[in-house]
Design a protein around this motif. Structure first.
Motif, PDB file in Angstrom:
ATOM      1  N   ALA A   1      54.381  42.919  48.264  1.00 40.68           N
ATOM      2  CA  ALA A   1      53.016  43.858  48.897  1.00 40.68           C
ATOM      3  C   ALA A   1      52.350  44.404  47.761  1.00 40.68           C
ATOM      4  N   ALA A   2      53.050  45.039  46.832  1.00 42.19           N
ATOM      5  CA  ALA A   2      52.444  45.675  45.478  1.00 42.19           C
ATOM      6  C   ALA A   2      51.581  44.499  44.718  1.00 42.19           C
ATOM      7  N   GLY A   3      52.296  43.236  44.638  1.00 41.07           N
ATOM      8  CA  GLY A   3      51.497  42.151  43.927  1.00 41.07           C
ATOM      9  C   GLY A   3      50.279  41.668  44.876  1.00 41.07           C
ATOM     10  N   GLN A   4      50.195  41.877  45.982  1.00 37.68           N
ATOM     11  CA  GLN A   4      49.144  41.436  46.813  1.00 37.68           C
ATOM     12  C   GLN A   4      47.987  42.553  46.624  1.00 37.68           C
ATOM     13  N   ALA A   5      48.231  43.756  46.686  1.00 39.66           N
ATOM     14  CA  ALA A   5      47.405  44.759  46.487  1.00 39.66           C
ATOM     15  C   ALA A   5      46.918  44.644  45.003  1.00 39.66           C
ATOM     16  N   MET A   6      47.720  44.649  44.017  1.00 44.64           N
ATOM     17  CA  MET A   6      47.238  44.441  42.637  1.00 44.64           C
ATOM     18  C   MET A   6      46.148  43.204  42.482  1.00 44.64           C
ATOM     19  N   THR A   7      46.396  42.006  43.104  1.00 45.98           N
ATOM     20  CA  THR A   7      45.618  40.958  42.923  1.00 45.98           C
ATOM     21  C   THR A   7      44.256  41.423  43.668  1.00 45.98           C
ATOM     22  N   ARG A   8      44.046  41.972  44.669  1.00 46.55           N
ATOM     23  CA  ARG A   8      42.824  42.208  45.343  1.00 46.55           C
ATOM     24  C   ARG A   8      42.262  43.302  44.345  1.00 46.55           C
ATOM     25  N   HIS A   9      42.684  44.289  43.948  1.00 51.40           N
ATOM     26  CA  HIS A   9      42.137  45.427  43.014  1.00 51.40           C
ATOM     27  C   HIS A   9      41.663  44.557  41.840  1.00 51.40           C
ATOM     28  N   ILE A  10      42.301  43.651  41.274  1.00 48.59           N
ATOM     29  CA  ILE A  10      41.788  43.077  39.861  1.00 48.59           C
ATOM     30  C   ILE A  10      40.533  42.180  40.618  1.00 48.59           C
ATOM     31  N   ILE A  11      40.607  41.445  41.514  1.00 46.91           N
ATOM     32  CA  ILE A  11      39.607  40.730  41.654  1.00 46.91           C
ATOM     33  C   ILE A  11      38.199  41.456  42.212  1.00 46.91           C
ATOM     34  N   ASP A  12      38.492  42.514  42.763  1.00 44.87           N
ATOM     35  CA  ASP A  12      37.454  43.410  43.068  1.00 44.87           C
ATOM     36  C   ASP A  12      36.540  43.981  41.902  1.00 44.87           C
ATOM     37  N   HIS A  13      37.412  44.027  40.770  1.00 45.82           N
ATOM     38  CA  HIS A  13      36.694  44.521  39.401  1.00 45.82           C
ATOM     39  C   HIS A  13      36.637  43.430  38.470  1.00 45.82           C
ATOM     40  N   VAL A  14      37.110  42.431  38.539  1.00 46.31           N
ATOM     41  CA  VAL A  14      36.854  41.258  37.584  1.00 46.31           C
ATOM     42  C   VAL A  14      36.991  39.798  38.464  1.00 46.31           C
ATOM     43  N   PRO A  15      35.981  39.774  39.193  1.00 47.21           N
ATOM     44  CA  PRO A  15      35.751  38.914  40.267  1.00 47.21           C
ATOM     45  C   PRO A  15      36.094  37.540  39.659  1.00 47.21           C
ATOM     46  N   GLU A  16      35.980  36.988  38.383  1.00 47.59           N
ATOM     47  CA  GLU A  16      36.259  35.677  37.966  1.00 47.59           C
ATOM     48  C   GLU A  16      37.693  35.348  37.866  1.00 47.59           C
ATOM     49  N   HIS A  17      38.640  36.275  38.180  1.00 44.52           N
ATOM     50  CA  HIS A  17      39.800  36.039  37.740  1.00 44.52           C
ATOM     51  C   HIS A  17      40.311  35.277  39.349  1.00 44.52           C
ATOM     52  N   GLY A  18      39.573  35.397  40.545  1.00 46.79           N
ATOM     53  CA  GLY A  18      39.861  35.069  41.813  1.00 46.79           C
ATOM     54  C   GLY A  18      38.956  33.953  42.478  1.00 46.79           C
ATOM     55  N   VAL A  19      38.183  33.028  41.419  1.00 41.51           N
ATOM     56  CA  VAL A  19      37.259  32.177  42.055  1.00 41.51           C
ATOM     57  C   VAL A  19      37.978  31.187  42.523  1.00 41.51           C
ATOM     58  N   GLY A  20      38.148  30.678  44.062  1.00 42.51           N
ATOM     59  CA  GLY A  20      38.657  29.902  44.867  1.00 42.51           C
ATOM     60  C   GLY A  20      40.177  30.227  45.085  1.00 42.51           C
ATOM     61  N   PRO A  21      40.691  29.341  46.114  1.00 43.97           N
ATOM     62  CA  PRO A  21      42.049  29.609  46.317  1.00 43.97           C
ATOM     63  C   PRO A  21      43.290  29.554  45.459  1.00 43.97           C
ATOM     64  N   ALA A  22      43.047  28.374  44.532  1.00 46.38           N
ATOM     65  CA  ALA A  22      44.075  28.031  43.481  1.00 46.38           C
ATOM     66  C   ALA A  22      44.444  29.374  42.471  1.00 46.38           C
ATOM     67  N   PRO A  23      43.158  29.791  41.876  1.00 44.63           N
ATOM     68  CA  PRO A  23      43.339  30.872  40.647  1.00 44.63           C
ATOM     69  C   PRO A  23      43.907  31.993  41.700  1.00 44.63           C
ATOM     70  N   PHE A  24      43.404  32.376  42.934  1.00 43.69           N
ATOM     71  CA  PHE A  24      43.743  33.489  43.628  1.00 43.69           C
ATOM     72  C   PHE A  24      45.277  33.416  43.648  1.00 43.69           C
ATOM     73  N   GLU A  25      45.903  32.356  44.189  1.00 43.69           N
ATOM     74  CA  GLU A  25      47.362  32.462  44.385  1.00 43.69           C
ATOM     75  C   GLU A  25      48.031  32.402  42.904  1.00 43.69           C
ATOM     76  N   THR A  26      47.551  31.909  41.723  1.00 39.84           N
ATOM     77  CA  THR A  26      47.864  31.900  40.638  1.00 39.84           C
ATOM     78  C   THR A  26      48.199  33.383  40.364  1.00 39.84           C
ATOM     79  N   LEU A  27      46.935  34.022  40.281  1.00 38.44           N
ATOM     80  CA  LEU A  27      46.875  35.558  40.038  1.00 38.44           C
ATOM     81  C   LEU A  27      47.920  36.294  40.910  1.00 38.44           C
ATOM     82  N   ARG A  28      48.041  36.007  41.969  1.00 40.39           N
ATOM     83  CA  ARG A  28      48.963  36.798  42.938  1.00 40.39           C
ATOM     84  C   ARG A  28      50.374  36.470  42.388  1.00 40.39           C
ATOM     85  N   ARG A  29      50.577  35.069  42.181  1.00 33.47           N
ATOM     86  CA  ARG A  29      52.248  34.854  41.831  1.00 33.47           C
ATOM     87  C   ARG A  29      52.330  35.931  40.354  1.00 33.47           C
TER      88      ARG A  29
END
Length: 433
Positions: A41-69
């Motif tokens: 749960a903490a990893g998910q919260a971190m991922t969303r927070h990072i993408i909110d402030h550095v959106p290029e980290h989460g461009v598309g489903p594959a990068p989103f899942e990679t950052l979440r891992r």
């Protein structure tokens, strides 16, 4: 210092861990099941927070899942260090190295990578503080957390520089640089592009994007070969896309009719296909269509068939802004938009009924039920809907509700078709012919 409360942390069963099984197994050995659930749960919260402030980290489903891992693995590793109060191996986990490689490939600068790391650390600190006895972290833990993030920042910077040196000197980077330029809409000579890519642009292309829900994504080459054989195409171009996703284009001499894809993909894999399009511009057009289909595919169960843009293009357009689409559905369908099996059955019956020209007979044949059953469901659906909704509005809302999970704005970030930081990539002179 009493840190027994760390082993008492707990979180929801879902979502399941997504980082490497070895990382999860080691964490369970040190912490137990509850803290692992908390870390997910903490990893998910971190991922969303990072993408909110550095959106290029989460461009598309594959990068989103990679950052979440990577975020999940960082939390698990950090908790192990704290709970052990002794020498536990610590460094950038394999999932973090995967993020570094992806950032280099996409041209995300090192300072943005490290900013994402520190943003994630801030979330972890707050969540630990809120979970600690009396809502306060001992000074020793605060110091240990900052030492961890400093150590990881140094390791990530070293990994980034080493990967960038390797990448810039590779022929793979030359091909990727050209693909990025074509997708960004830049003009190129078709003959020069064919020499670099080993693929003739002057044909009809159907783009594919495939990615695995599991780390590593083994079996990509075999998957693309199977999709090529099923499609009837006569050539293909394949590159490693963002976050280990596969980007491929299948070539046809003429525009194909309906492309038949396998109904089932290997376990853990998702795939999306773009519309048939011609020439260099068609490489871009089909890929952007596949990106939009991929946003929907990311909300569907892994292992299903290929999500073809031609079958979801209306929904993909309507879901460009998930929040507004959700409002539209709620305002139009009312209680019929409920997340319930019965409501879903009524919606599908009504959607089929409207697409069949309001023919009870044709709807019953398509759904394989009695005509009276269709009539009864239509009446129930109408009773649940908001009054005043026109037929076109209802059809639009029902089309959106074919993919209800896509209405969850954080489920899959929208695909990127802008230039952004990825166009900052360069390769060493002399590599390109």
């Amino acid at each position: 210092m009493d840190l027994s409360w760390i082993r008492g942390l707990d979180g929801p069963d879902l979502p399941r861990p997504c980082c490497t099984p070895a990382t999860v197994a080691e964490a369970r050995r040190w912490l137990g099941d509850g803290p692992v659930r908390w870390a997910v749960a903490a990893g998910q919260a971190m991922t969303r927070h990072i993408i909110d402030h550095v959106p290029e980290h989460g461009v598309g489903p594959a990068p989103f899942e990679t950052l979440r891992r990577a975020s999940e693995a960082a939390v698990l590793t950090g908790l192990c260090v704290l709970a052990a109060q002794g020498p536990v191996p610590y460094g950038v986990p394999p999932d973090g190295v995967e993020v570094v490689r992806d950032c280099v490939r996409r041209g995300i600068p090192l300072d943005r990578v490290l900013r994402g790391l520190r943003l994630g650390h801030a979330v972890l600190y707050r969540m630990l503080r809120d979970s600690a006895p009396d809502g306060d972290l001992p000074t020793e833990i605060t110091e240990e957390l900052f030492e961890q993030v400093d150590r990881m920042a140094g390791d990530m910077a070293a990994a980034y520089v080493a990967e960038r040196e390797r990448w810039e000197a590779s022929q793979e980077a030359v091909r990727w640089h050209l693909i990025e330029a074509i997708i960004a809409g830049e003009q190129h000579d078709p003959d020069a592009a064919e020499q670099i890519l080993g693929y003739r642009p002057s044909r009809c292309h159907v783009a594919l994007i495939a990615w695995s829900a599991a780390p590593g994504g083994d079996g990509a080459d075999r998957l693309v070969a199977d999709l090529l054989a099923a499609s009837g195409g006569d050539a293909w171009l394949q590159v490693v896309g963002h976050a280990g996703a596969v980007w491929a284009w299948i070539g046809f001499g003429d525009r194909p009719g309906r492309v038949e894809w396998p109904s089932v993909l290997p376990a853990g894999w998702r795939a999306a296909a773009g519309p048939p399009s011609f020439g260099l511009a068609g490489i871009r057009r089909s890929h952007l269509g596949a990106l939009r289909a991929a946003r929907i595919a990311a909300t569907l169960p892994a292992g299903g068939g290929v999500c073809d843009y031609g079958e979801v293009r209306t929904a993909a357009l309507l879901l460009e802004n998930a929040e507004r689409a959700r409002w539209y559905v709620e305002e139009t369908l009312g209680a019929l938009a409920a997340d319930e099996d019965r409501a879903e059955q009524l919606r599908e019956t009504l959607r089929c009924y409207l697409s069949c020209g309001r023919s009870l007979k044709n709807t019953a044949e398509r759904l394989g039920v009695a005509r009276n059953t269709v009539a009864y469901r239509i009446k129930q659906a109408q009773d649940l809907m908001r009054s005043g909704s026109g037929r076109l509005e209802v059809r639009i809302a029902l089309e959106i509700m074919r993919f209800p999970r896509a209405l969850e704005t954080a489920t899959a970030p929208p695909p990127d078709d802008t230039q952004g930081p990825k166009r900052r990539m360069y390769v060493k002179p002399g590599l390109a012919p």
